[in-house]
Scaffold this active site. Sequence first.
Site, short mmCIF file in Angstrom:
data_model
loop_
_atom_site.label_atom_id
_atom_site.label_comp_id
_atom_site.label_asym_id
_atom_site.label_seq_id
_atom_site.Cartn_x
_atom_site.Cartn_y
_atom_site.Cartn_z
N THR A 1 -8.32 -4.31 0.85
CA THR A 1 -7.07 -4.96 1.29
C THR A 1 -7.32 -6.36 1.84
OG1 THR A 1 -6.65 -2.74 2.13
CG2 THR A 1 -4.93 -4.36 2.50
N GLU B 1 -4.49 7.15 1.28
CA GLU B 1 -5.06 6.53 2.47
C GLU B 1 -3.99 6.32 3.53
OE1 GLU B 1 -6.86 2.69 1.86
OE2 GLU B 1 -7.49 2.61 3.95
N ILE C 1 -4.49 0.19 -2.62
CA ILE C 1 -5.20 -1.08 -2.82
C ILE C 1 -6.49 -1.02 -2.00
CG2 ILE C 1 -5.18 -3.60 -2.54
CD1 ILE C 1 -2.16 -3.53 -2.66
N ASP C 2 -7.60 -0.91 -2.68
CA ASP C 2 -8.89 -0.96 -1.98
C ASP C 2 -9.27 -2.44 -1.82
OD1 ASP C 2 -11.22 0.12 -0.80
OD2 ASP C 2 -12.32 -0.34 -2.62
N ASP D 1 -11.67 6.12 -1.30
CA ASP D 1 -12.45 4.99 -1.83
C ASP D 1 -13.33 5.43 -3.00
OD1 ASP D 1 -11.72 3.08 0.18
OD2 ASP D 1 -13.16 4.00 1.56
N ASP E 1 -6.18 5.52 -3.51
CA ASP E 1 -6.31 4.34 -2.66
C ASP E 1 -5.41 3.29 -3.30
OD1 ASP E 1 -6.87 2.22 -1.06
OD2 ASP E 1 -9.04 2.53 -1.04
N ASP F 1 0.83 -1.21 0.00
CA ASP F 1 0.00 0.00 0.00
C ASP F 1 0.86 1.25 0.00
OD1 ASP F 1 -2.59 -0.81 -0.09
OD2 ASP F 1 -2.92 -0.83 2.06
#
Length: 402
Positions: free
Chosen positions: A178, A99, A175-176, A326, A173, A74
């Site tokens: 996760t 994020e 990696i949404d 997001d 983001d 991330d």
Amino acid sequence: MFFVSKRMCDHNNAAPTPTIMADLLRLLLRVAEKAADVARVCRQEAPLFQLLVQEKTGDDKNKKFVQDFKTLADVVIQEMIRHDVGAQFPEMTGFIHGEESNKFENGLGESVVVTVCATEAETLALLATVLDGDRTAASLLAKAIHQDPAAVDTGTEGLSVPHRPSELGIWIDPIDATSQYIEGREEVLEEGRLSPSGLHCALVLIGVYLRSTGEPIMGVINQPFNHKDPAGGGWRGKHFWGVSCGSVKACSVSAPKPAPDRGEGGNGLSVVLSSSEKRLVTDALAPLCGPGRMMYASGAGYKILCVIQGLADVYVLSEGSTFKWDSCAPHALLRALGGGVVDLNKCLLSSGGTDGGEAQLTYHRPLAQSHGADRWANQGGLVAYVDCKSLHAVIDTLKDKL
Ligand code: 2IP
Ligand code: CA
């Protein structure tokens, strides 16, 4: 697709050049592809994967999870995007938000600020300090970060939007979803069907907004685990993009067909929800939906992508458990298709019927009296839609019930 304004002028001077938005979009598609590569490398290399997981604490913790994951992937992806965008558009440095906090702790309890350095060797050395001196892992990561990905064919030549980079901000983001990324369940996606959980829910999201109004004007979504190469070459990704600025609307996805008639004989609305959605909401929405048309899926970004692709008419969320990073990117795609993402509470409180205009989520202002990640929560919940009729149906149904 159509484009406006063909004014030609200098990059940093008063008026914008028509090519800047096309340049920015091309860059974001390229960095998103690089990000997807990093995400794939991190899952492929077992020793790397073990090292990725870290728990969030204090104000940075997403309250929705008992245990949230903070991954080195991330942080690395976010910083790589920040670095590459800042290098090409220095006016945007300082307005590229993500994020994650880029402070990382290594196994010795030392705190390291993870950044992308000028050379692969320097990045390798920095990452090795976070990876307890594991140079194999560090070099795999550094290589993926510094690679030059294949050019992404955008078909965006001539895309012209009357804004300068100094007027724009970015939400990343890295990696949404996760949890789905970590769990790593492999699903074969069926054409035209929503698949509720698995690796395909993990998305790289990069959204661009106007600093003055907070309106989302450009979005790039990369799905790193879309399908497996039939020739055994591992996972392949897919990208999606959209631009929406005044009369300029362009999107890589064509608009889904209008929601079906909800009269007698209609199929009813199809709704996608979080598996943790309140009973009150599911009970209220059930009569609107036809059989099997109330669905659950992981990932806030993935649920909005389902609406973009027409796999669901609406995504309804009654809690403030999503954040600006997001929703910004997929929101821009929905606007490009004539839809949007609205604040659910605002819509429920408004006395007149809503066309969604006033209640659209914005991305430039933190919530007062909140701390850490919560300052950027979409506090009033949300409804994501393409067709305004679907939004009306949801608001009318929930109005006296929440
Ligand atoms: C999460 C992730 C979750 C989602 C949550 C997001 O982001 O998308 O899946 O919850 O709202 O903030 P749910 O799947 O219940 O909708 P991340 O994985 O980046 O923390
Ligand atoms: Ca997220």
